[in-house]
Design an enzyme around this catalytic site. Structure first.
Site, PDB file in Angstrom:
ATOM      1  N   ASP A 117       6.230  17.502  19.617  1.00  9.55           N
ATOM      2  CA  ASP A 117       6.528  16.352  18.773  1.00  9.55           C
ATOM      3  C   ASP A 117       7.192  16.785  17.472  1.00  9.55           C
ATOM      4  O   ASP A 117       7.306  17.974  17.180  1.00  9.55           O
ATOM      5  CB  ASP A 117       5.238  15.582  18.468  1.00  9.55           C
TER       6      ASP A 117
ATOM      7  N   TYR B 243      -1.206  27.458  22.566  1.00  7.74           N
ATOM      8  CA  TYR B 243      -0.721  26.977  21.271  1.00  7.74           C
ATOM      9  C   TYR B 243      -1.460  27.711  20.154  1.00  7.74           C
ATOM     10  O   TYR B 243      -2.585  28.188  20.344  1.00  7.74           O
ATOM     11  CB  TYR B 243      -0.987  25.482  21.104  1.00  7.74           C
TER      12      TYR B 243
END
Length: 389
Positions: free
Chosen positions: A44, A104
């Site tokens: 995003d 991540y």
């Protein structure tokens, strides 16, 4: 990452470079699914990627793409989008569906874990005890849980909210120089590996851990967040989030005899990825945090965060300063009316008694959901690992 109309994204720049290189037509650029273009993961706005994976169908010319492909594209791409390598895969390879795990990292100043008795500033240094506490809390998330409270527009009985976390840990802290204020600030990197993640999940997990360590909520609230009651969990800023790696262990093992591995791209490329990651992403991330003080601003609002929400709602009710101020005023008015009806006349109690009013709480951040990603099959793949900031 994902292509969006009238907005600059990594995919739009990549497709533009491929058209300029003569690899695809203008029509394919407008409709990338015509040549089975896909990506392993969406990132995003404000989120970066160090080892993103893209798959597509291109005319067979393995040596051309493998040897010259990255250089051709990098000459046409912006400086903050780099292609590290290209490899041929099996037919019908899908970079998203055949990805086993994704790793991540979330980088933030260590002062986010300051206790109520400690100062939240650049001089803060995390203790071994607090670091151990952070890792203990992070371990609660390991395994399979229902993360409907960690995303938007998901109900408790929606099976797609169940996600599997392999590992979740905070690494050793490190110092980074704030050149503007002439001081060293301590940062920490939190690394999570999972099969896949729902929208906002990682940022909300980090937000919840920070809340618990700062003693703004009980540790037991994390376990309750996996259960049926809706909870409005604070979402940490997006700046520190980075897609580190996509894992293709099953693919690599199954096709080791006739195809190159996709998880490990070799020592030369891996070193270049690490160098580029620091220069284009990590360094910029740390400098931006020090300049904007985004985490300090977020922490200032966190103390006022309201975890309660309507359990019947599909997603937590959006709150603004105005709506929360109105709610507080309503509550104060009702309390005042209740007190007036029960108490004797004011003149019998005391003359000139001051009135008490409630102060409105700060606004909680609003959440925005990203559109669902379309699906497509891929044939005769060429795969590119791209990094961006």
């Amino acid at each position: 990452m994902q292509l969006q109309k009238d907005l600059p994204t990594i995919e739009s720049k990549l497709l533009e470079a491929m058209e300029k290189a003569g690899w695809i037509t203008a029509a394919q650029r407008e409709k990338p699914f015509d040549f089975f273009f896909q990506r392993a993961a969406r990132t995003d706005r404000a989120v970066s990627a160090a080892r993103q994976m893209c798959g597509m169908q291109l005319p067979r010319d393995d040596e051309k793409y493998k040897v010259d492909g990255p250089g051709i594209l990098n000459n046409l791409l912006p400086n903050d989008i780099r292609v590290f390598g290209m490899k041929r895969t099996i037919n019908f390879f899908h970079p998203q569906k055949q990805c086993d795990y994704r790793t991540y990292s979330y980088t933030c100043p260590t002062f986010v874990f300051a206790k109520p008795t400690e100062l939240t500033n650049a001089a803060f240094r995390i203790s071994k005890e607090t670091l151990a506490e952070v890792n203990d809390i992070l371990s609660i998330y390991k395994g399979t849980h229902n993360f409907f409270n960690y995303t938007a527009k998901r109900a408790y009985d929606d099976m797609s909210s169940n996600r599997y976390i392999v590992s979740f840990e905070a690494k050793e802290p490190f110092l980074f120089r704030d050149e503007f204020r002439k001081e060293d600030v301590e940062f920490i990197q939190i690394v999570v590996k999972g099969q896949s993640f729902v929208l906002h999940q990682i940022r909300k997990m980090v937000g919840m851990v920070i809340t618990v360590v700062r003693e703004l909520h009980l540790k037991s609230a994390i376990q309750r967040s996996f259960e049926g009651q809706r909870m409005d969990i604070p979402m940490a800023p997006g700046l520190g989030l980075l897609l580190e790696r996509t894992h293709y262990d099953s693919y690599d093992k199954k096709h080791s005899k006739d195809h190159e591995p996709l998880t490990d791209w070799g020592e030369i490329i891996e070193k270049e990825v690490e160098r580029t990651k620091f220069e284009l992403i990590t360094k910029d991330m740390l400098e931006t945090e020090l300049l904007s003080q985004g985490m300090l601003k977020w922490l200032a609002d966190l103390v006022h965060h309201d975890f309660s929400s309507n359990p019947e709602a599909e997603e937590p009710e959006k709150k603004t300063f105005v709506t929360m101020a109105a709610a507080c005023a309503n509550k104060a008015l009702k309390e005042q009316e209740a007190t007036s009806s029960e108490a004797p006349e004011a003149s019998e109690v005391a003359e000139g008694a001051p009135e008490v009013a409630s102060a409105p709480e700060a606004a909680a951040p609003e959440l925005a959901a990203a559109p669902e990603e379309p699906k497509a099959q891929i044939e005769e793949e060429k795969v590119a690992a791209a990094g961006s900031s």
